[in-house]
Design a protein around this motif. Sequence first.
Motif, short mmCIF file in Angstrom:
data_model
loop_
_atom_site.label_atom_id
_atom_site.label_comp_id
_atom_site.label_asym_id
_atom_site.label_seq_id
_atom_site.Cartn_x
_atom_site.Cartn_y
_atom_site.Cartn_z
N MET A 80 0.84 -1.20 0.00
CA MET A 80 0.00 0.00 0.00
C MET A 80 0.88 1.25 0.00
SD MET A 80 -3.10 -0.93 -0.33
CE MET A 80 -3.95 0.59 0.04
N ASP A 81 1.92 1.24 0.79
CA ASP A 81 2.85 2.37 0.85
C ASP A 81 3.50 2.59 -0.51
OD1 ASP A 81 4.64 4.36 2.05
OD2 ASP A 81 6.18 2.80 1.96
N PHE A 82 4.08 1.54 -1.09
CA PHE A 82 4.72 1.65 -2.39
C PHE A 82 3.69 1.99 -3.46
CE2 PHE A 82 6.51 -0.04 -6.34
CZ PHE A 82 7.72 0.63 -6.36
N GLY A 83 2.52 1.39 -3.37
CA GLY A 83 1.45 1.65 -4.34
C GLY A 83 0.99 3.10 -4.34
N TYR A 84 0.98 3.72 -3.17
CA TYR A 84 0.61 5.13 -3.12
C TYR A 84 1.64 5.95 -3.91
CZ TYR A 84 -1.17 9.57 -1.63
OH TYR A 84 -1.71 10.83 -1.65
N TRP A 85 2.91 5.69 -3.67
CA TRP A 85 3.97 6.40 -4.39
C TRP A 85 3.89 6.11 -5.89
CZ3 TRP A 85 7.98 4.34 -7.32
CH2 TRP A 85 8.94 5.26 -7.74
N GLU A 86 3.71 4.84 -6.25
CA GLU A 86 3.66 4.46 -7.66
C GLU A 86 2.46 5.12 -8.36
OE1 GLU A 86 4.64 0.42 -9.97
OE2 GLU A 86 3.01 0.24 -8.53
N GLY A 87 1.31 5.16 -7.68
CA GLY A 87 0.14 5.82 -8.25
C GLY A 87 0.39 7.30 -8.46
N GLY A 91 0.39 9.42 -12.02
CA GLY A 91 -0.58 10.49 -12.20
C GLY A 91 -2.00 10.11 -11.82
N VAL A 92 -2.16 9.03 -11.08
CA VAL A 92 -3.49 8.65 -10.59
C VAL A 92 -3.86 9.67 -9.51
CG1 VAL A 92 -4.86 6.86 -9.45
CG2 VAL A 92 -3.07 6.20 -11.09
N PRO A 93 -5.05 10.24 -9.58
CA PRO A 93 -5.44 11.25 -8.58
C PRO A 93 -5.31 10.70 -7.14
CG PRO A 93 -7.02 11.22 -10.37
CD PRO A 93 -6.09 10.05 -10.59
N ALA A 94 -4.73 11.51 -6.27
CA ALA A 94 -4.50 11.10 -4.87
C ALA A 94 -5.80 10.67 -4.20
CB ALA A 94 -3.85 12.24 -4.10
N GLU A 95 -6.90 11.35 -4.49
CA GLU A 95 -8.18 11.00 -3.87
C GLU A 95 -8.57 9.56 -4.20
OE1 GLU A 95 -12.68 12.71 -3.30
OE2 GLU A 95 -11.63 13.21 -5.15
N LYS A 96 -8.31 9.13 -5.43
CA LYS A 96 -8.63 7.75 -5.80
C LYS A 96 -7.74 6.77 -5.04
CE LYS A 96 -10.71 8.56 -10.24
NZ LYS A 96 -11.03 8.00 -11.53
N ILE A 97 -6.45 7.06 -5.02
CA ILE A 97 -5.51 6.17 -4.34
C ILE A 97 -5.88 6.04 -2.85
CG2 ILE A 97 -3.10 5.76 -3.72
CD1 ILE A 97 -2.37 7.49 -6.19
N GLY A 187 -1.71 9.03 2.07
CA GLY A 187 -1.65 7.57 2.06
C GLY A 187 -2.72 6.95 2.92
N PRO A 188 -3.20 5.81 2.47
CA PRO A 188 -4.20 5.09 3.22
C PRO A 188 -3.58 4.42 4.43
CG PRO A 188 -3.58 3.87 1.26
CD PRO A 188 -2.85 5.18 1.22
N THR A 189 -4.35 4.32 5.48
CA THR A 189 -3.87 3.62 6.66
C THR A 189 -4.51 2.24 6.65
OG1 THR A 189 -5.64 4.43 8.05
CG2 THR A 189 -3.61 5.73 8.00
N MET A 190 -3.77 1.27 7.07
CA MET A 190 -4.28 -0.11 7.05
C MET A 190 -5.20 -0.38 8.22
SD MET A 190 -3.08 -0.87 4.26
CE MET A 190 -3.84 -2.48 4.23
N ALA A 191 -5.20 0.46 9.25
CA ALA A 191 -6.05 0.25 10.41
C ALA A 191 -7.50 0.58 10.11
CB ALA A 191 -5.56 1.09 11.59
N GLU A 192 -7.73 1.38 9.09
CA GLU A 192 -9.08 1.82 8.77
C GLU A 192 -9.87 0.70 8.10
OE1 GLU A 192 -8.43 6.51 8.21
OE2 GLU A 192 -8.18 5.28 6.44
#
Length: 192
Positions: A80-87, A91-97, A187-192
Amino acid sequence: MPRISLTPPRTLLMRIGAWYSRRTYGKVLDPGQAYGHHSRVLFSYVRLEQSAAKWHALDGGLKHLAVMAAASRINCSWCMDFGYWEGHELGVPAEKIERVPRWREAPEVFTELELLVMEYSEAMTETEPTVTDELARELIARLGEEAFVELTAMVALENWRSRVNSAFGLTSQGFAEACQVPGRTVGPTMAE
C-alpha cells in the motif's frame, strides 16, 4: 519488524539490484533484500516483474487500482505504501488512491469501470476466489479479452507480492510520505 533478515549475501546480483533500486526508487526495496537470500527466486521474480512492466493492453490507471485493491484486501502495508507512491508517479489522482481501501464507501470517486475492476480484483483475491461469470463477462465486454487477461495476471501478481511481503513481515518504507503535500495527510492507513 521483518521476519527475515534484510541483509542478504552481497552477491553480484544483489549489488546490481541495490544500485538499480536506489537509482529508480531512491532506496533499496525491502522485498528485494528479502528475496536476496535465494538468488534463483530473486532472479525469477525480477524477470517476471520486468515482463509484467511491458504489458500494455490494460489502461495503467485501471491496472494500478486493481493492484491497490488486491494489496488492500490482503492488508499488505508495504504494498500500500509503495502503491501510493507508484500511483502518484503514474498520475493517478490522490483521492482515488486514498479511497481504494474503502472504495465501496465512496463510489462517486470512481468510474463505473474502475469500480468493476476493483470488485474483480477483490473477488480474485479472496482465499477461495469469488469471481462470477457475470463480472467476468462484463469486464471482457468493456475491456476486451487481451486486457482482461492482463488484469487477471496483474491481480495474481499483486497477490504474490502482497502475500510474500506480508509473510516476510515487511512494512512501509516511507514511499507515501515522499508524495506528501505540506499540510496534507497522505496515504491510506491499514487500520481503517
